[in-house]
Design a protein around this motif. Structure first.
Motif, mmCIF file in Angstrom:
data_model
loop_
_atom_site.group_PDB
_atom_site.id
_atom_site.type_symbol
_atom_site.label_atom_id
_atom_site.label_comp_id
_atom_site.label_asym_id
_atom_site.label_seq_id
_atom_site.Cartn_x
_atom_site.Cartn_y
_atom_site.Cartn_z
ATOM 1 N N ALA A 1 -9.114 4.973 -1.566
ATOM 2 C CA ALA A 1 -7.981 5.656 -2.188
ATOM 3 C C ALA A 1 -8.432 6.983 -2.798
ATOM 4 O O ALA A 1 -9.621 7.267 -2.885
ATOM 5 C CB ALA A 1 -7.364 4.760 -3.264
ATOM 6 N N SER B 1 1.035 4.018 -3.022
ATOM 7 C CA SER B 1 0.777 5.427 -2.724
ATOM 8 C C SER B 1 1.904 6.319 -3.248
ATOM 9 O O SER B 1 1.665 7.369 -3.854
ATOM 10 C CB SER B 1 0.618 5.614 -1.211
ATOM 11 O OG SER B 1 0.440 6.970 -0.891
ATOM 12 N N ALA C 1 -3.588 8.874 -1.908
ATOM 13 C CA ALA C 1 -3.666 8.520 -0.493
ATOM 14 C C ALA C 1 -4.460 7.222 -0.418
ATOM 15 O O ALA C 1 -5.435 7.039 -1.154
ATOM 16 C CB ALA C 1 -4.375 9.613 0.287
ATOM 17 N N ILE C 2 -4.041 6.296 0.445
ATOM 18 C CA ILE C 2 -4.719 4.996 0.519
ATOM 19 C C ILE C 2 -4.832 4.554 1.978
ATOM 20 O O ILE C 2 -3.877 4.677 2.748
ATOM 21 C CB ILE C 2 -3.951 3.902 -0.258
ATOM 22 C CG1 ILE C 2 -3.660 4.346 -1.687
ATOM 23 C CG2 ILE C 2 -4.734 2.599 -0.271
ATOM 24 C CD1 ILE C 2 -2.789 3.376 -2.466
ATOM 25 N N GLN D 1 0.828 -1.207 0.000
ATOM 26 C CA GLN D 1 0.000 0.000 0.000
ATOM 27 C C GLN D 1 0.863 1.258 0.000
ATOM 28 O O GLN D 1 0.588 2.218 -0.729
ATOM 29 C CB GLN D 1 -0.918 -0.021 1.234
ATOM 30 C CG GLN D 1 -1.796 1.198 1.379
ATOM 31 C CD GLN D 1 -2.660 1.127 2.627
ATOM 32 O OE1 GLN D 1 -3.608 0.358 2.686
ATOM 33 N NE2 GLN D 1 -2.332 1.913 3.647
ATOM 34 N N SER E 1 -1.744 5.776 4.150
ATOM 35 C CA SER E 1 -0.564 6.025 3.312
ATOM 36 C C SER E 1 -0.770 7.267 2.456
ATOM 37 O O SER E 1 -1.763 7.372 1.741
ATOM 38 C CB SER E 1 -0.294 4.834 2.393
ATOM 39 O OG SER E 1 -0.140 3.645 3.119
ATOM 40 N N GLY E 2 0.170 8.204 2.538
ATOM 41 C CA GLY E 2 0.160 9.375 1.658
ATOM 42 C C GLY E 2 -0.991 10.335 1.846
ATOM 43 O O GLY E 2 -1.379 11.034 0.903
#
Length: 326
Positions: A109, A24, A30-31, A20, A45-46
């Motif tokens: 996401a 990202s 973004a996830i 993940q 993430s992100g």
């Protein structure tokens, strides 16, 4: 919702989280992965600074949660990725994870924008609130809003397709059925007891482990831990794939082995009981009688008599044939 549907019970979260993060970084999206209740099972993430700050706002954060809930619900209904835009016109995607008709969770996401000149894809806006409040917030956080990446429709569709297939594979891979015949394996006293043919990797792994610890009273929990699944999930899957419960299978296997030992060795009941992992000889005798309708010693005695009688008959027949030849 039964325990089988908890995403973190069948998904290797640690490995997925690493993937993940890489996705990202590669896509700029973004996830976060959530279970069927919407509870995150991975870190975010992100996540964009703009979205972080909006989510921290007591009032606006509730709208973000509502967007997530509605987006994932639409994905479940459609049983495919659902692309939508939030109250700030930021594009998000809900990718449902469905295994054997069970909704386990979703990969959420996005946090991106579509090019203004790109009208091929028009994400549905699922929540609308007072524009004045939105404009004020965007002005206050303009620096962060402008950092949100921009995608074309084609880029978005390709990335969503990739994510969908990755999620599908990662969740279903442990449950993929592939006909696997486990080879015969030497069991106690060099006797070969054939393992059953099963169509599920997890059950094949479980049975192999059961055979490898023949002299232990291996519990369902221990086998489940070895297979990296929950005990209730393994129990249900075991009954479905093998046709009998885990405890019945293990007990029947040990009794089958005990019969072989009784026929081929002079080991005492106590030694056999200990060798097969029974708690005590009395319990072994009780279970043996339940499955065979006789005690271990009675079984051994009958087998010895059968051998003697068989030898006598064969010997008599041979003598008759010899006499006829004379």
């Amino acid at each position: 919702m039964n325990e089988r549907n908890y995403l973190n019970r069948i998904l290797d979260i640690e490995s997925w989280e690493k993937l993940q993060n890489l996705i990202s970084e590669a896509t700029g999206m973004a996830i976060v992965t959530v279970d069927y209740r919407g509870v995150p099972v991975t870190h975010h993430s992100g996540c964009r600074e703009f979205c972080k700050r909006v989510r921290e706002d007591e009032k606006l954060g509730k709208y973000c949660q509502k967007c997530d809930a509605l987006g994932s619900l639409e994905g479940v209904i459609a049983q495919k990725p659902f692309i939508y835009s939030c109250h700030f016109s930021i594009v998000d995607i809900a990718i449902p994870i469905i295994v054997e008709e069970n909704y386990l969770g979703a990969v959420m996401a996005g946090q991106l924008q579509l090019q203004e000149t790109d009208d091929k894809l028009k994400p549905e806006k699922i929540i609308s609130i007072d524009d004045t409040q939105l404009q004020m917030t965007k002005e206050e956080l303009r620096e962060y809003y402008e950092q949100i990446p921009t995608y074309t429709s084609e880029q978005l569709e390709h990335t969503v397709t990739m994510l969908y297939h990755l999620c599908d594979f990662f969740a279903k891979e442990p449950l993929l059925k592939e006909k696997t015949k486990i080879p015969e394996k030497k069991y106690l006293n060099e006797k070969k007891l054939s393992m059953p043919v099963v169509s599920n990797r997890i059950i094949a792994q479980a049975i192999d482990y059961i055979y490898s610890v023949e002299n232990q009273a291996v519990s369902l929990t221990e086998v489940a831990r070895h297979c990296h699944v929950s005990a209730p999930y393994l129990s249900r899957l075991f009954t479905k794939e093998v046709g009998e419960t885990y405890s019945t299978f293990v007990t029947r296997l040990k009794i089958t082995c005990a019969k072989e030992i009784l026929k081929d060795t002079d080991l005492s009941v106590m030694e056999i009981s200990d060798k097969l992992g029974f708690s005590e000889p009395g319990y072994f005798i009780k279970i043996f009688k339940k499955y065979t309708k006789e005690t271990p010693m009675s079984y051994r005695s009958h087998r010895e008599n059968d051998k003697s009688w068989s030898w006598y008959i064969n010997s008599t027949c041979l003598n008759k044939k010899i006499s006829q030849l004379k």
